[in-house]
Motif scaffolding. Sequence first.
Motif, PDB file in Angstrom:
ATOM      1  N   SER A   2       0.698  -1.521  -0.144  1.00  0.00           N
ATOM      2  CA  SER A   2      -0.027  -0.149  -0.209  1.00  0.00           C
ATOM      3  C   SER A   2       0.658   1.294  -0.566  1.00  0.00           C
ATOM      4  CB  SER A   2      -0.911   0.028   1.375  1.00  0.00           C
ATOM      5  OG  SER A   2      -1.120   1.353   1.702  1.00  0.00           O
ATOM      6  N   ASP A   3       0.470   2.222   0.283  1.00  0.00           N
ATOM      7  CA  ASP A   3       1.254   3.848  -0.567  1.00  0.00           C
ATOM      8  C   ASP A   3       1.015   4.413   1.239  1.00  0.00           C
ATOM      9  OD1 ASP A   3       2.083   6.364  -1.852  1.00  0.00           O
ATOM     10  OD2 ASP A   3       0.343   6.995  -0.412  1.00  0.00           O
ATOM     11  N   ASN A  36       5.895   8.092   0.572  1.00  0.00           N
ATOM     12  CA  ASN A  36       6.429   9.114  -0.147  1.00  0.00           C
ATOM     13  C   ASN A  36       6.669  10.347   1.049  1.00  0.00           C
ATOM     14  OD1 ASN A  36       6.884   7.945  -2.973  1.00  0.00           O
ATOM     15  ND2 ASN A  36       4.708   8.191  -2.495  1.00  0.00           N
ATOM     16  N   LEU A  37       6.688  10.494   1.890  1.00  0.00           N
ATOM     17  CA  LEU A  37       7.010  11.579   2.269  1.00  0.00           C
ATOM     18  C   LEU A  37       8.412  11.926   3.336  1.00  0.00           C
ATOM     19  CD1 LEU A  37       7.098  10.898   6.901  1.00  0.00           C
ATOM     20  CD2 LEU A  37       7.977   8.556   5.004  1.00  0.00           C
ATOM     21  N   PHE A  38       9.316  11.056   2.775  1.00  0.00           N
ATOM     22  CA  PHE A  38      11.180  11.837   2.091  1.00  0.00           C
ATOM     23  C   PHE A  38      11.592  11.853   0.779  1.00  0.00           C
ATOM     24  CE2 PHE A  38      10.794   9.438   5.802  1.00  0.00           C
ATOM     25  CZ  PHE A  38      11.324  11.007   7.511  1.00  0.00           C
ATOM     26  N   GLN A  78      15.892   5.918   2.871  1.00  0.00           N
ATOM     27  CA  GLN A  78      15.404   4.992   1.376  1.00  0.00           C
ATOM     28  C   GLN A  78      14.946   3.790   2.398  1.00  0.00           C
ATOM     29  OE1 GLN A  78      16.250   5.147  -1.357  1.00  0.00           O
ATOM     30  NE2 GLN A  78      16.778   7.700  -0.304  1.00  0.00           N
ATOM     31  N   LEU A  79      13.760   3.913   2.330  1.00  0.00           N
ATOM     32  CA  LEU A  79      12.927   3.106   2.499  1.00  0.00           C
ATOM     33  C   LEU A  79      13.130   1.411   2.021  1.00  0.00           C
ATOM     34  CD1 LEU A  79       9.654   2.092   3.939  1.00  0.00           C
ATOM     35  CD2 LEU A  79       8.679   3.031   1.943  1.00  0.00           C
ATOM     36  N   ILE A  80      12.935   0.395   3.585  1.00  0.00           N
ATOM     37  CA  ILE A  80      13.064  -0.952   2.818  1.00  0.00           C
ATOM     38  C   ILE A  80      12.633  -2.361   3.637  1.00  0.00           C
ATOM     39  CG2 ILE A  80      15.421  -0.850   2.161  1.00  0.00           C
ATOM     40  CD1 ILE A  80      15.964  -1.634   5.452  1.00  0.00           C
ATOM     41  N   PRO A 113      13.536  16.119   8.798  1.00  0.00           N
ATOM     42  CA  PRO A 113      12.374  16.861   8.044  1.00  0.00           C
ATOM     43  C   PRO A 113      11.534  16.198   7.353  1.00  0.00           C
ATOM     44  CG  PRO A 113      14.126  17.624   6.874  1.00  0.00           C
ATOM     45  CD  PRO A 113      15.072  16.773   8.098  1.00  0.00           C
ATOM     46  N   PHE A 114      10.527  15.836   6.975  1.00  0.00           N
ATOM     47  CA  PHE A 114       9.028  15.182   6.111  1.00  0.00           C
ATOM     48  C   PHE A 114       8.768  16.268   5.054  1.00  0.00           C
ATOM     49  CE2 PHE A 114       6.860  15.363   9.901  1.00  0.00           C
ATOM     50  CZ  PHE A 114       5.960  16.111   9.262  1.00  0.00           C
ATOM     51  N   ASN A 115       8.450  15.827   3.956  1.00  0.00           N
ATOM     52  CA  ASN A 115       7.469  16.686   3.507  1.00  0.00           C
ATOM     53  C   ASN A 115       6.538  17.532   3.699  1.00  0.00           C
ATOM     54  OD1 ASN A 115       8.755  17.055   0.605  1.00  0.00           O
ATOM     55  ND2 ASN A 115       8.352  15.038   0.179  1.00  0.00           N
ATOM     56  N   LYS A 116       6.133  18.828   3.646  1.00  0.00           N
ATOM     57  CA  LYS A 116       4.797  18.914   4.695  1.00  0.00           C
ATOM     58  C   LYS A 116       3.759  19.231   4.062  1.00  0.00           C
ATOM     59  CE  LYS A 116       7.568  23.458   6.143  1.00  0.00           C
ATOM     60  NZ  LYS A 116       7.627  24.384   5.982  1.00  0.00           N
TER      61      LYS A 116
END
Length: 267
Positions: A2-3, A82-84, A115-117, A220-223
């Motif tokens: 899932s996203d 995709n927050l990073f 990186q997402l793993i 930080p993550f995307n606002k």
Amino acid sequence: MSDILYHYCSIETLELILKNKTFRFSSLGIVDDMEEALTSDFEDIGRICFVSCWTDLTQESVEMWRTYTGGKNGVRVGISKNLFKFDLDEKGIPLPSHKIMEENDVFISPPYSPQLIPITYTKDDDLINPSVGKTANDICNNCGRKESNLILQTNYLGRFKREYWSGQSEWRYKLIAVPKEYYRNNERGKYLNGDPKDMTELMKSDLINMVFNNDYIDFPFNKFALDQIEVILSPLNSAEDNKRVEELIKNHTNNATVKPSSLKMRK
């Protein structure tokens, strides 16, 4: 997959996430699985791997409510994976990474951002405690002297856990960060003057004994992600706890949703 991924935390941690717009990455040296920092050839060099831990389980977990919210009150945050994602500078480095490296006095390995793993659960001891060191003796192009190169192979760090952790169905964001002091030593020529084998051992010793300013990195993550989050209230919350969460969401987001837990649990 899932996203959406899910992160269990206390209300206090949620407040810090919303106010600072960061997620905390913890060194493998302090995570709950004490084996994760260990390697077969570099002691606990896994400390250079920093992770933020999530799950893809859409169904609430009694274990995670008790373990990762302090067993008192908390929330489960659901947010886009995709927050990073960030814009890059002219060298291909994500814009927030420069500040992170300067503030923490570390060098983040390429690609310089989380990186997402997925976690792989295994019985294989060679994967649980991998070999990470590779050495090579070369000739310096500038001075003609023999020099030693020590390469850390970090791909396996933070990727494997024993099967009894499999109920977490964990995904994690991963950063590899090494104290800049190691690179400053290299620039000063500390590892050039001497027998290559001795210099390699010195490199190894310095890396094993290095000290970080902190055992965490707040990245930080995307606002945009704030307005897309879904917050589930812990079944252990009081009415006052739930009111506090609703106020935090109202004050720091535009379209985020807050929902009650589907579970009934005793404290």
